[in-house]
Design a protein around this motif. Structure first.
Motif, PDB file in Angstrom:
ATOM      1  N   TRP A   1     -26.562  27.619  51.567  1.00 37.46           N
ATOM      2  CA  TRP A   1     -25.886  28.299  52.687  1.00 37.46           C
ATOM      3  C   TRP A   1     -24.931  29.370  52.143  1.00 37.46           C
ATOM      4  O   TRP A   1     -24.853  30.480  52.675  1.00 37.46           O
ATOM      5  CB  TRP A   1     -25.138  27.265  53.525  1.00 37.46           C
ATOM      6  CG  TRP A   1     -24.707  27.747  54.887  1.00 37.46           C
ATOM      7  CD1 TRP A   1     -24.981  28.957  55.469  1.00 37.46           C
ATOM      8  CD2 TRP A   1     -23.912  27.012  55.837  1.00 37.46           C
ATOM      9  NE1 TRP A   1     -24.410  29.025  56.715  1.00 37.46           N
ATOM     10  CE2 TRP A   1     -23.741  27.849  56.963  1.00 37.46           C
ATOM     11  CE3 TRP A   1     -23.335  25.747  55.843  1.00 37.46           C
ATOM     12  CZ2 TRP A   1     -23.009  27.440  58.095  1.00 37.46           C
ATOM     13  CZ3 TRP A   1     -22.610  25.345  56.961  1.00 37.46           C
ATOM     14  CH2 TRP A   1     -22.453  26.182  58.073  1.00 37.46           C
ATOM     15  N   ALA A   2     -24.229  29.034  51.071  1.00 36.00           N
ATOM     16  CA  ALA A   2     -23.320  30.016  50.458  1.00 36.00           C
ATOM     17  C   ALA A   2     -24.119  31.233  49.985  1.00 36.00           C
ATOM     18  O   ALA A   2     -23.683  32.379  50.149  1.00 36.00           O
ATOM     19  CB  ALA A   2     -22.563  29.374  49.297  1.00 36.00           C
ATOM     20  N   ALA A   3     -25.302  30.991  49.416  1.00 36.16           N
ATOM     21  CA  ALA A   3     -26.143  32.102  48.944  1.00 36.16           C
ATOM     22  C   ALA A   3     -26.590  32.989  50.102  1.00 36.16           C
ATOM     23  O   ALA A   3     -26.825  34.185  49.934  1.00 36.16           O
ATOM     24  CB  ALA A   3     -27.351  31.554  48.189  1.00 36.16           C
ATOM     25  N   GLU A   4     -26.689  32.380  51.303  1.00 32.85           N
ATOM     26  CA  GLU A   4     -27.061  33.172  52.500  1.00 32.85           C
ATOM     27  C   GLU A   4     -25.868  33.917  53.080  1.00 32.85           C
ATOM     28  O   GLU A   4     -25.997  34.602  54.097  1.00 32.85           O
ATOM     29  CB  GLU A   4     -27.575  32.235  53.605  1.00 32.85           C
ATOM     30  CG  GLU A   4     -28.943  31.664  53.383  1.00 32.85           C
ATOM     31  CD  GLU A   4     -29.207  30.504  54.358  1.00 32.85           C
ATOM     32  OE1 GLU A   4     -28.501  30.382  55.386  1.00 32.85           O
ATOM     33  OE2 GLU A   4     -30.102  29.708  54.060  1.00 32.85           O
TER      34      GLU A   4
ATOM     35  N   LEU B   1     -17.782  21.230  51.493  1.00 30.27           N
ATOM     36  CA  LEU B   1     -17.043  22.328  52.113  1.00 30.27           C
ATOM     37  C   LEU B   1     -17.213  23.564  51.235  1.00 30.27           C
ATOM     38  O   LEU B   1     -17.016  23.499  50.014  1.00 30.27           O
ATOM     39  CB  LEU B   1     -15.564  21.934  52.202  1.00 30.27           C
ATOM     40  CG  LEU B   1     -14.645  22.867  52.989  1.00 30.27           C
ATOM     41  CD1 LEU B   1     -15.013  22.873  54.484  1.00 30.27           C
ATOM     42  CD2 LEU B   1     -13.182  22.439  52.823  1.00 30.27           C
ATOM     43  N   ILE B   2     -17.585  24.672  51.877  1.00 25.58           N
ATOM     44  CA  ILE B   2     -17.756  25.931  51.138  1.00 25.58           C
ATOM     45  C   ILE B   2     -16.443  26.713  51.197  1.00 25.58           C
ATOM     46  O   ILE B   2     -15.907  26.936  52.282  1.00 25.58           O
ATOM     47  CB  ILE B   2     -18.879  26.786  51.769  1.00 25.58           C
ATOM     48  CG1 ILE B   2     -20.213  26.019  51.735  1.00 25.58           C
ATOM     49  CG2 ILE B   2     -19.000  28.132  51.057  1.00 25.58           C
ATOM     50  CD1 ILE B   2     -21.329  26.683  52.537  1.00 25.58           C
ATOM     51  N   LEU B   3     -15.934  27.091  50.034  1.00 25.56           N
ATOM     52  CA  LEU B   3     -14.736  27.935  49.992  1.00 25.56           C
ATOM     53  C   LEU B   3     -15.099  29.277  49.379  1.00 25.56           C
ATOM     54  O   LEU B   3     -15.945  29.348  48.479  1.00 25.56           O
ATOM     55  CB  LEU B   3     -13.624  27.297  49.152  1.00 25.56           C
ATOM     56  CG  LEU B   3     -13.092  25.928  49.557  1.00 25.56           C
ATOM     57  CD1 LEU B   3     -11.909  25.540  48.676  1.00 25.56           C
ATOM     58  CD2 LEU B   3     -12.685  25.871  51.019  1.00 25.56           C
ATOM     59  N   ARG B   4     -14.468  30.297  49.877  1.00 27.13           N
ATOM     60  CA  ARG B   4     -14.577  31.639  49.265  1.00 27.13           C
ATOM     61  C   ARG B   4     -13.218  31.953  48.664  1.00 27.13           C
ATOM     62  O   ARG B   4     -12.338  32.476  49.357  1.00 27.13           O
ATOM     63  CB  ARG B   4     -14.918  32.682  50.341  1.00 27.13           C
ATOM     64  CG  ARG B   4     -16.243  32.443  51.039  1.00 27.13           C
ATOM     65  CD  ARG B   4     -17.378  32.940  50.207  1.00 27.13           C
ATOM     66  NE  ARG B   4     -18.662  32.815  50.880  1.00 27.13           N
ATOM     67  CZ  ARG B   4     -19.809  33.052  50.287  1.00 27.13           C
ATOM     68  NH1 ARG B   4     -19.843  33.407  49.010  1.00 27.13           N
ATOM     69  NH2 ARG B   4     -20.926  32.930  50.936  1.00 27.13           N
ATOM     70  N   PRO B   5     -13.001  31.574  47.402  1.00 32.98           N
ATOM     71  CA  PRO B   5     -11.670  31.743  46.818  1.00 32.98           C
ATOM     72  C   PRO B   5     -11.263  33.213  46.761  1.00 32.98           C
ATOM     73  O   PRO B   5     -12.098  34.086  46.542  1.00 32.98           O
ATOM     74  CB  PRO B   5     -11.820  31.181  45.407  1.00 32.98           C
ATOM     75  CG  PRO B   5     -13.068  30.395  45.426  1.00 32.98           C
ATOM     76  CD  PRO B   5     -13.950  31.022  46.451  1.00 32.98           C
ATOM     77  N   GLU B   6      -9.995  33.424  46.986  1.00 33.27           N
ATOM     78  CA  GLU B   6      -9.468  34.796  46.975  1.00 33.27           C
ATOM     79  C   GLU B   6      -8.182  34.846  46.185  1.00 33.27           C
ATOM     80  O   GLU B   6      -7.447  33.860  46.157  1.00 33.27           O
ATOM     81  CB  GLU B   6      -9.149  35.243  48.405  1.00 33.27           C
ATOM     82  CG  GLU B   6     -10.343  35.777  49.131  1.00 33.27           C
ATOM     83  CD  GLU B   6      -9.972  36.335  50.491  1.00 33.27           C
ATOM     84  OE1 GLU B   6      -8.772  36.371  50.816  1.00 33.27           O
ATOM     85  OE2 GLU B   6     -10.901  36.726  51.210  1.00 33.27           O
TER      86      GLU B   6
ATOM     87  N   VAL C   1     -17.248  19.269  42.435  1.00 30.43           N
ATOM     88  CA  VAL C   1     -17.002  20.683  42.739  1.00 30.43           C
ATOM     89  C   VAL C   1     -17.995  21.532  41.950  1.00 30.43           C
ATOM     90  O   VAL C   1     -18.162  21.338  40.738  1.00 30.43           O
ATOM     91  CB  VAL C   1     -15.549  21.083  42.381  1.00 30.43           C
ATOM     92  CG1 VAL C   1     -15.327  22.582  42.568  1.00 30.43           C
ATOM     93  CG2 VAL C   1     -14.559  20.307  43.255  1.00 30.43           C
ATOM     94  N   GLU C   2     -18.645  22.444  42.644  1.00 37.05           N
ATOM     95  CA  GLU C   2     -19.600  23.344  41.981  1.00 37.05           C
ATOM     96  C   GLU C   2     -19.259  24.785  42.357  1.00 37.05           C
ATOM     97  O   GLU C   2     -18.904  25.061  43.504  1.00 37.05           O
ATOM     98  CB  GLU C   2     -21.028  22.989  42.389  1.00 37.05           C
ATOM     99  CG  GLU C   2     -21.388  21.590  41.888  1.00 37.05           C
ATOM    100  CD  GLU C   2     -22.809  21.172  42.212  1.00 37.05           C
ATOM    101  OE1 GLU C   2     -23.575  20.948  41.269  1.00 37.05           O
ATOM    102  OE2 GLU C   2     -23.140  21.060  43.396  1.00 37.05           O
ATOM    103  N   ALA C   3     -19.346  25.656  41.380  1.00 37.47           N
ATOM    104  CA  ALA C   3     -18.978  27.055  41.604  1.00 37.47           C
ATOM    105  C   ALA C   3     -20.198  27.952  41.478  1.00 37.47           C
ATOM    106  O   ALA C   3     -21.089  27.686  40.679  1.00 37.47           O
ATOM    107  CB  ALA C   3     -17.931  27.486  40.588  1.00 37.47           C
ATOM    108  N   VAL C   4     -20.233  28.979  42.310  1.00 36.15           N
ATOM    109  CA  VAL C   4     -21.282  29.993  42.205  1.00 36.15           C
ATOM    110  C   VAL C   4     -20.632  31.265  41.673  1.00 36.15           C
ATOM    111  O   VAL C   4     -19.686  31.770  42.277  1.00 36.15           O
ATOM    112  CB  VAL C   4     -21.921  30.273  43.586  1.00 36.15           C
ATOM    113  CG1 VAL C   4     -23.034  31.315  43.447  1.00 36.15           C
ATOM    114  CG2 VAL C   4     -22.454  29.007  44.200  1.00 36.15           C
TER     115      VAL C   4
ATOM    116  N   LEU D   1     -17.233  28.372  46.147  1.00 35.01           N
ATOM    117  CA  LEU D   1     -16.947  27.068  45.547  1.00 35.01           C
ATOM    118  C   LEU D   1     -17.378  26.009  46.538  1.00 35.01           C
ATOM    119  O   LEU D   1     -17.082  26.119  47.729  1.00 35.01           O
ATOM    120  CB  LEU D   1     -15.430  26.919  45.412  1.00 35.01           C
ATOM    121  CG  LEU D   1     -14.782  27.089  44.082  1.00 35.01           C
ATOM    122  CD1 LEU D   1     -13.319  26.768  44.229  1.00 35.01           C
ATOM    123  CD2 LEU D   1     -15.384  26.150  43.054  1.00 35.01           C
ATOM    124  N   ILE D   2     -18.039  24.999  46.049  1.00 35.95           N
ATOM    125  CA  ILE D   2     -18.464  23.919  46.927  1.00 35.95           C
ATOM    126  C   ILE D   2     -17.657  22.680  46.532  1.00 35.95           C
ATOM    127  O   ILE D   2     -17.708  22.248  45.372  1.00 35.95           O
ATOM    128  CB  ILE D   2     -19.968  23.604  46.728  1.00 35.95           C
ATOM    129  CG1 ILE D   2     -20.825  24.881  46.758  1.00 35.95           C
ATOM    130  CG2 ILE D   2     -20.442  22.553  47.723  1.00 35.95           C
ATOM    131  CD1 ILE D   2     -20.810  25.651  48.012  1.00 35.95           C
TER     132      ILE D   2
END
Ligand code: BTN
Length: 261
Positions: free
Chosen positions: A34-37, A73-78, A128-131, A140-141
């Motif tokens: 989902w994060a990749a989408e 939970l998908i995070l978009r770190p900033e 925790v897994e990071a893209v 970040l998942i």
């Protein structure tokens, strides 16, 4: 558990989206896809049952139907969040600790870095897994699995550390969806303070085996020492029997009290 009930129970949280599955492989895998989408910050995947749930270091994670919490939970770190990635496992673990303390007066402990214990037995874990996109963290998942009811406790031959469930410790069945809400609310509450001294202190206060002798296996290296606490970056601090400081960084680490072989 169903999507409508989940939507209603979580409506006060600022989620970016919600997907519920009765049965899937792994919520982390779905979250990565989902994060990749392009899923925005705070998208949540919840499953009632996982058939190929994953734990750290390539281990499998048991999620039978109707008994556990399994979510990602998908995070978009900033901004500053991008420099604090190793702390997100602590964030997930701390959220579980606080949710159980506030709602059920249960004092869970964190077996650094990612295991959660009740009465010395594991009942939850964080993966925790990071893209990455080059040098840049894209998403970040935070995957969290909780043995809520007794049926979720894996049989002894499937685990390498004693396991339990919240029900077995509480002697009653907590509401799974309410627990999910409480964990997410605690995670959102702590997120803006990740890495701050108050966050590290709260994480440290929840550590299992603090002040005790522990054994740490880090890849091929075995270390022993007195567990002192956490460094400012969330690394584990020990003192060797010769009085030397030892710092253990997040990675392929397995921590055990000296009494469990
Ligand atoms: C561990 O203790 O090694 C971590 C376990 C993490 C399990 C959760 S369940 C939800 C999410 N989906 C997965 O496949 N794993 C995590």
């Amino acid at each position: 558990m169903d999507e409508k009930t989940l939507q209603a129970a979580l409506q006060d949280l600022p989620l970016g989206g919600l997907r519920y599955f009765e049965r899937i492989g792994s919520t982390n895998d779905l979250a990565l896809a989902w994060a990749a989408e392009g899923a925005p910050d705070l998208c949540l995947i919840v499953a009632d049952e996982q058939t190929t749930g994953r734990g750290r270091s390539g281990r499998s994670w048991y999620t039978p139907p109707g008994a556990a919490l399994a979510f990602s939970l998908i995070l978009r770190p900033e901004g500053k969040e991008e420099t604090l990635l190793s702390l997100y496992t602590g964030l997930g673990a701390l959220a579980v600790v606080h949710a159980l303390r506030e709602r059920h007066a249960l004092h869970a402990q964190i077996k650094w870095p990612n295991d959660l214990l009740l009465q010395g037995r594991k009942f939850a874990g964080v993966l925790v897994e990071a893209v990455w996109l080059g040098e840049q963290i894209e998403s970040l998942i935070i995957g969290i699995g909780v043995n809520v009811y007794a049926q979720a406790t894996p049989p002894p031959h499937q685990v390498d550390f004693p396991a339990t469930s919240i029900e077995e410790v509480l002697h009653r069945r907590p509401n799974r969806i309410q627990l999910l809400h409480d964990i997410l609310a605690a995670l959102l509450d702590w997120r803006p303070r990740i890495g701050e001294p108050a966050f590290i202190k709260a994480w440290e206060n929840a550590l299992a085996y603090r002040g005790e002798q522990v054994h740490v296996q880090q890849g091929p290296t075995a270390l022993s020492g007195h567990l002192l606490g956490l460094a400012a970056d969330g690394a584990l601090q020990l003192r060797s029997s010769q009085g030397e400081p030892i710092t253990v960084h997040f990675g392929d680490v397995h921590l055990r009290p000296n009494i469990v072989s």
